[in-house]
Enzyme design. Structure first.
Site, mmCIF file in Angstrom:
data_model
loop_
_atom_site.group_PDB
_atom_site.id
_atom_site.type_symbol
_atom_site.label_atom_id
_atom_site.label_comp_id
_atom_site.label_asym_id
_atom_site.label_seq_id
_atom_site.Cartn_x
_atom_site.Cartn_y
_atom_site.Cartn_z
ATOM 1 N N ASN A 9 0.875 -1.176 0.000
ATOM 2 C CA ASN A 9 0.000 0.000 0.000
ATOM 3 C C ASN A 9 0.912 1.225 0.000
ATOM 4 O OD1 ASN A 9 -1.818 2.036 0.455
ATOM 5 N ND2 ASN A 9 -2.327 1.434 2.554
ATOM 6 N N LYS A 11 0.177 4.248 -0.416
ATOM 7 C CA LYS A 11 -0.445 5.484 0.087
ATOM 8 C C LYS A 11 -0.128 6.630 -0.887
ATOM 9 C CE LYS A 11 -0.187 3.438 4.598
ATOM 10 N NZ LYS A 11 -0.099 3.553 6.042
ATOM 11 N N HIS A 92 -9.677 1.569 4.858
ATOM 12 C CA HIS A 92 -8.384 1.773 5.518
ATOM 13 C C HIS A 92 -8.555 2.801 6.635
ATOM 14 C CE1 HIS A 92 -4.259 2.892 6.279
ATOM 15 N NE2 HIS A 92 -3.915 1.737 5.725
ATOM 16 N N GLU A 94 -6.856 5.181 7.587
ATOM 17 C CA GLU A 94 -6.585 6.589 7.213
ATOM 18 C C GLU A 94 -7.797 7.201 6.513
ATOM 19 O OE1 GLU A 94 -2.858 5.815 5.257
ATOM 20 O OE2 GLU A 94 -2.012 5.275 7.202
ATOM 21 N N GLU A 164 -5.827 -4.424 10.788
ATOM 22 C CA GLU A 164 -4.773 -3.429 10.968
ATOM 23 C C GLU A 164 -5.056 -2.607 12.227
ATOM 24 O OE1 GLU A 164 -2.717 -2.446 7.018
ATOM 25 O OE2 GLU A 164 -4.483 -1.192 7.109
ATOM 26 N N GLY A 170 2.188 2.553 10.877
ATOM 27 C CA GLY A 170 3.166 3.622 10.677
ATOM 28 C C GLY A 170 3.829 4.094 11.963
ATOM 29 N N SER A 209 3.071 -1.832 10.625
ATOM 30 C CA SER A 209 4.508 -1.864 10.910
ATOM 31 C C SER A 209 5.145 -3.238 10.696
ATOM 32 C CB SER A 209 4.790 -1.362 12.330
ATOM 33 O OG SER A 209 4.392 -0.010 12.458
HETATM 34 P P1 PGA Z 1 2.535 0.444 7.791
HETATM 35 O O1 PGA Z 1 1.121 0.673 7.081
HETATM 36 O O2 PGA Z 1 3.082 -0.847 7.271
HETATM 37 O O3 PGA Z 1 3.360 1.639 7.382
HETATM 38 O O4 PGA Z 1 2.296 0.405 9.266
HETATM 39 C C1 PGA Z 1 0.232 -0.386 6.885
HETATM 40 C C2 PGA Z 1 -1.035 0.121 6.244
HETATM 41 O O5 PGA Z 1 -1.432 1.252 6.527
HETATM 42 O O6 PGA Z 1 -1.674 -0.565 5.436
#
Ligand code: PGA
Length: 246
Positions: A9, A11, A92, A94, A164, A170, A209
């Site tokens: 992903n 982003k 997601h 976000e 998640e 992140g 992460s």
């Molecule tokens: P990350 O993001 O691996 O940077 O924690 C995962 C995601 O948001 O799908």
């Protein structure tokens, strides 16, 4: 059959040239016979160029539930399909947090995906406060109940789930394998109860992460079918490292 999936992903990162270089390097670094399905959730503007490579599963990071209309800045499922997208991320954290996408709005997106027979990864997961209060399982159950329980057993084939935990996205904090196992087994039990064998066969990915240090432990959990990777997907060599962790 539960499928193993490793999904990048990106982003809102990378340029068109960087995206193309990533794909070229990934293709030369990964075996054709690798048992995992790789997916690339790219910014919309790169979908067409990346999906020119027919071997790569390229998906969209978001869609609007309507087929067309006056929704400036949004993008519809027929549009992303027309440039080669093969699936989409729905829900997601976000999108939920920064764009106020509610469970009922996400249900509309899920229904639109089903109407177009368009595969989707439905993301769920709790915030830190919910986890600390011990309410994470009921929180996740409600996310699933509201947005996906209306599916019929045939439509379930279109769905993958990504667990998640928001506090791990992140942040560098990763859930322990015990925490991951608990939630994945719980999600699988709900899906099985609701959708029978088709539910039991849904792939459930972990995201939050994941990196080269923890990937092997996570991917070998019995109810984990792969990962949705943010930060560690931006550098192709990090991502190749994760591919070799299965
Ligand atoms: P990350 O993001 O691996 O940077 O924690 C995962 C995601 O948001 O799908």
């Amino acid at each position: 059959m539960r499928k193993k999936i490793l999904a990048a992903n990106w982003k809102m990162n990378l340029s068109a040239i960087e995206a193309q270089e990533w794909l070229t390097q990934f293709k030369s670094g990964v075996s054709d016979r690798h048992p995992v399905e790789f997916r690339l959730y790219a910014p919309h503007v790169f979908i067409q160029q990346l999906s020119a490579d027919e071997e790569m599963h390229v998906g969209a990071q978001n869609v609007h539930p309507a087929d067309f209309g006056a929704f400036t800045g949004e993008i519809a499922i027929p549009q992303v399909k027309s440039v080669g997208a093969q699936s989409v991320l729905i829900g997601h954290s976000e999108r939920r947090t920064y764009f106020q996408e509610s469970d009922s709005f996400l249900k509309e997106k899920v229904d639109a995906c089903c109407a177009h027979l368009f595969p989707f990864i439905f993301c769920c997961g709790e915030d830190l406060q919910t986890r600390e209060m011990g309410n994470h399982l009921s929180f996740i159950q409600k996310q699933l109940e509201t947005a996906i329980f209306q599916l019929n057993p045939q439509e379930v084939f279109l769905m993958t789930i990504a667990y998640e935990p928001i506090w791990a996205i992140g942040t560098g904090l990763t859930a322990t394998t015990n925490q991951i196992n608990e939630v994945h087994a719980f999600i699988r039990s709900i899906l099985t109860k609701e959708f029978g064998e088709n539910g039991a066969n849904v792939s459930i990915l972990y995201g939050g992460s994941v990196n080269e240090g923890n990937a092997q432990g996570i991917f070998s959990c019995p109810d984990v079918d792969g990962g949705l990777i943010g930060g560690a997907s931006l550098n192709v060599f990090d991502f190749l490292e994760l591919a070799s962790s299965f």
